[in-house]
Design a protein around this motif. Structure first.
Motif, PDB file in Angstrom:
ATOM      1  N   GLU A 126      28.971  -8.002 -32.582  1.00  0.00           N
ATOM      2  CA  GLU A 126      30.007  -8.125 -31.560  1.00  0.00           C
ATOM      3  C   GLU A 126      29.927  -6.850 -30.720  1.00  0.00           C
ATOM      4  OE1 GLU A 126      32.503 -10.548 -31.169  1.00  0.00           O
ATOM      5  OE2 GLU A 126      31.442 -11.760 -32.643  1.00  0.00           O
ATOM      6  N   GLY A 127      29.893  -6.985 -29.435  1.00  0.00           N
ATOM      7  CA  GLY A 127      29.833  -5.814 -28.565  1.00  0.00           C
ATOM      8  C   GLY A 127      28.889  -6.029 -27.406  1.00  0.00           C
ATOM      9  N   THR A 128      28.795  -5.014 -26.576  1.00  0.00           N
ATOM     10  CA  THR A 128      27.986  -5.060 -25.365  1.00  0.00           C
ATOM     11  C   THR A 128      26.710  -4.268 -25.561  1.00  0.00           C
ATOM     12  OG1 THR A 128      30.034  -5.104 -24.076  1.00  0.00           O
ATOM     13  CG2 THR A 128      28.022  -4.527 -22.895  1.00  0.00           C
ATOM     14  N   LEU A 132      27.495  -1.345 -28.028  1.00  0.00           N
ATOM     15  CA  LEU A 132      28.783  -0.671 -28.115  1.00  0.00           C
ATOM     16  C   LEU A 132      29.728  -1.590 -28.870  1.00  0.00           C
ATOM     17  CD1 LEU A 132      30.686   1.654 -27.315  1.00  0.00           C
ATOM     18  CD2 LEU A 132      31.138   0.402 -25.188  1.00  0.00           C
ATOM     19  N   THR A 133      30.204  -1.142 -30.050  1.00  0.00           N
ATOM     20  CA  THR A 133      31.082  -1.964 -30.888  1.00  0.00           C
ATOM     21  C   THR A 133      32.462  -1.344 -31.061  1.00  0.00           C
ATOM     22  OG1 THR A 133      30.202  -0.920 -32.894  1.00  0.00           O
ATOM     23  CG2 THR A 133      29.135  -2.972 -32.151  1.00  0.00           C
ATOM     24  N   ASP A 134      32.717  -0.248 -30.375  1.00  0.00           N
ATOM     25  CA  ASP A 134      33.978   0.484 -30.486  1.00  0.00           C
ATOM     26  C   ASP A 134      35.057  -0.225 -29.664  1.00  0.00           C
ATOM     27  OD1 ASP A 134      36.073   2.450 -30.287  1.00  0.00           O
ATOM     28  OD2 ASP A 134      34.586   3.958 -30.870  1.00  0.00           O
ATOM     29  N   ASP A 135      36.127  -0.679 -30.324  1.00  0.00           N
ATOM     30  CA  ASP A 135      37.214  -1.378 -29.639  1.00  0.00           C
ATOM     31  C   ASP A 135      37.962  -0.490 -28.657  1.00  0.00           C
ATOM     32  OD1 ASP A 135      36.649  -3.721 -30.998  1.00  0.00           O
ATOM     33  OD2 ASP A 135      38.114  -3.333 -32.584  1.00  0.00           O
TER      34      ASP A 135
END
Length: 136
Positions: free
Chosen positions: A3-5, A111-114
Motif C-alpha cells: 500500500e502506498g505510492t 512511500l507507506t507513511d500515513d
C-alpha cells in the motif's frame, strides 16, 4: 504491491549519496525527504532531509554526503547512521533523524507513511515543472 505510492526504483538511489523527493504532511506543508542505502533490510531508508541540530539540509540537490554508512551534516559534521538515524557525535549528538516509512518491493521504493503524501521527485523548490516545450 505494498500500500502506498511509488517514489523511485531502487536503482535510482545511489550507493553513496541520496535520492531526494518532496512530500506533503497532513497540513499540506511540503517536506523534503531523502532515500539512502542501508545494509539492513529493506536496503533503503527514508529520512527527513534536515539535520536535527540546525535544520540544515543534507541534500541540497547534489546528494547527501555519506561516509562509512553515515549521513554527514554539511554544516557542522554531525554524522547520522543511515540505517537507524542515530547520531552520537558533533552538535547533534544524542538525537535521531525523523524517519519516513517506506517499503521496497520488486525493485521499487514505495512511500507507506500515513503522515505523508508523495508530491514530486526533487526538492521542495524544484516543483514538478512544466512539460511544455513552447516558449513565449
Amino acid at each position: 504491491m505494498p500500500e502506498g505510492t511509488k517514489i523511485a526504483d531502487v536503482d535510482d538511489v545511489p550507493e553513496s549519496g541520496s535520492y531526494r523527493f518532496t512530500a506533503t504532511d497532513a497540513f499540506t506543508n511540503e517536506t523534503e525527504v531523502i532515500l539512502v542505502r542501508c545494509e539492513e533490510n529493506p536496503g533503503i531508508e527514508a529520512w527527513r532531509n534536515t539535520c536535527t541540530h540546525e535544520s540544515q539540509r543534507f541534500d541540497r540537490g547534489d546528494g547527501a554526503a555519506i561516509r562509512d554508512g553515515e549521513i554527514v551534516c554539511p554544516r557542522h559534521g554531525s554524522m547520522f547512521d543511515a540505517c537507524s538515524g542515530a547520531c552520537d557525535n558533533g552538535p547533534a549528538a544524542g538525537t535521531e533523524l525523523p524517519g519516513v516509512a517506506v517499503a521496497v518491493e520488486s525493485g521499487s521504493v514505495f512511500l507507506t507513511d500515513d503522515n505523508y503524501a508523495f508530491l514530486h521527485a526533487g526538492g521542495a523548490d524544484d516543483g514538478p515543472g512544466s512539460t511544455s516545450h513552447i516558449s513565449l
